[in-house]
Write an enzyme that holds these catalytic residues in place. Structure first.
Site, PDB file in Angstrom:
ATOM      1  N   CYS A 103      36.895  38.914  38.076  1.00 24.33           N
ATOM      2  CA  CYS A 103      38.154  39.484  37.580  1.00 24.33           C
ATOM      3  C   CYS A 103      39.353  38.631  38.010  1.00 24.33           C
ATOM      4  O   CYS A 103      39.211  37.407  38.237  1.00 24.33           O
ATOM      5  CB  CYS A 103      38.294  40.933  38.045  1.00 24.33           C
ATOM      6  SG  CYS A 103      39.567  41.851  37.134  1.00 24.33           S
ATOM      7  N   ASP A 150      40.586  47.353  44.556  1.00 21.82           N
ATOM      8  CA  ASP A 150      41.514  48.370  44.024  1.00 21.82           C
ATOM      9  C   ASP A 150      41.681  49.534  44.970  1.00 21.82           C
ATOM     10  O   ASP A 150      42.713  50.182  44.995  1.00 21.82           O
ATOM     11  CB  ASP A 150      41.045  48.864  42.659  1.00 21.82           C
ATOM     12  CG  ASP A 150      41.317  47.820  41.600  1.00 21.82           C
ATOM     13  OD1 ASP A 150      40.415  47.004  41.334  1.00 21.82           O
ATOM     14  OD2 ASP A 150      42.453  47.778  41.096  1.00 21.82           O
TER      15      ASP A 150
END
Ligand code: RUB
Length: 278
Positions: A111, A180
């Site tokens: 990512c 996250d």
């Protein structure tokens, strides 16, 4: 972003991933809320705006954490303080995290994580010759941002499909990904595909690092894994004759697969991080 958007436009920017990455989501939301509060104050409309923004990206916890603080203290100074803290923590993380990288390492990443990239860029700036293997990151291809950002500072990088991670893992020295949220019970929440990468790292006896400022500590009772539109997975949904399509934006990597967590307070074991979460 230069011009002030409406609340709805800003929420659209978040949902469309024009702004992405947990830290950047928090930074841009604080900047938006600062302008919003300057125009409309810190009354009820401000709370409505906060709630709408938080609901746009419900998993990444820095957004929640900064909004909680701003709602409590309700001042422009608080927003400025948080913005400054978000920047200084990344600088510290880069300095601390770069020390674990050895010259000549091949690093796999997934990512687009500003914090993970800050660590790799700092190592490169110290003269450590590294090579990064970056996954494309299906279905929205945030990995392309990673490749462009690394190439902008001339770091050698190879782009691969997510499914090729297993093929290349034996050539890697370590995996370094972003974060996250870090949760006591669950472990690491990060972009879908992180968990299989951690399993691969374990199978190949490679260290698996996540880079996470303490803004990523998640003490929420409930948490939601954001489920994104099926059309991101396959545009011609009508061709699928009602097949169900699932598109979770994040997955969960259990603590036992994590070697170390790189924070602005030091490189920590999962046990250290869990103590902070108490
Ligand atoms: C991005 C992603 C990143 C973390 C950490 O997901 O999973 O690894 O957010 O990023 P999305 P950072 O593209 O859906 O926002 O290190 O920049 O906080």
């Amino acid at each position: 972003m230069s011009k002030q958007l409406t609340l709805d436009d800003f929420v659209h920017e978040l949902k469309a991933l024009h702004i992405q990455g947990a830290k950047q989501i928090a930074v841009e939301s604080l900047k938006f809320l600062k302008q919003f509060a300057k125009q409309k104050g810190f009354g009820r409309t401000f709370d409505v705006a906060c709630n709408k923004i938080e609901a746009a990206r419900p998993t990444a916890v820095p957004l929640h954490n900064v909004i909680e603080t701003v709602k409590k203290e309700r001042s422009i100074e608080t927003i400025d303080r948080l913005l400054a803290q978000l920047q200084t923590t990344t600088k510290r993380i880069a300095a601390i995290g770069s020390k674990i990288i050895k010259p000549g390492w091949t690093i796999m990443t997934h990512c687009h994580s500003g914090e993970a990239l800050a660590v790799m860029k700092a190592a490169w700036a110290q003269g450590k010759k590294i090579h990064v293997i970056a996954t494309e990151t299906e279905p929205v291809e945030q990995g392309i941002r990673t490749v462009k950002e690394l190439r902008a500072v001339k770091i050698p990088v190879t782009l691969i499909t997510d499914a090729a991670a297993g093929f290349f893992m034996s050539q890697c020295d370590a995996v370094i990904v972003g974060c996250d949220a870090l949760r006591m019970k669950e472990g690491l929440i990060n972009k879908t595909g992180t968990y299989p990468m951690a399993l691969l790292a374990r199978a190949h006896r490679k260290p698996f690092y996540t880079v996470a400022s303490t803004f990523k500590l998640d003490r929420r009772k409930r948490f939601i894994i954001e489920e994104r539109p099926p059309k991101e997975v396959y545009r011609e949904l009508h061709e699928l004759h009602g097949a169900s399509v699932r598109n979770p934006a994040f997955d969960i990597t259990p603590w036992n697969l994590i070697t170390r967590v790189i924070t602005e307070k030091g490189v920590m074991t999962p046990g250290n991080v869990k103590r902070l979460l108490k």
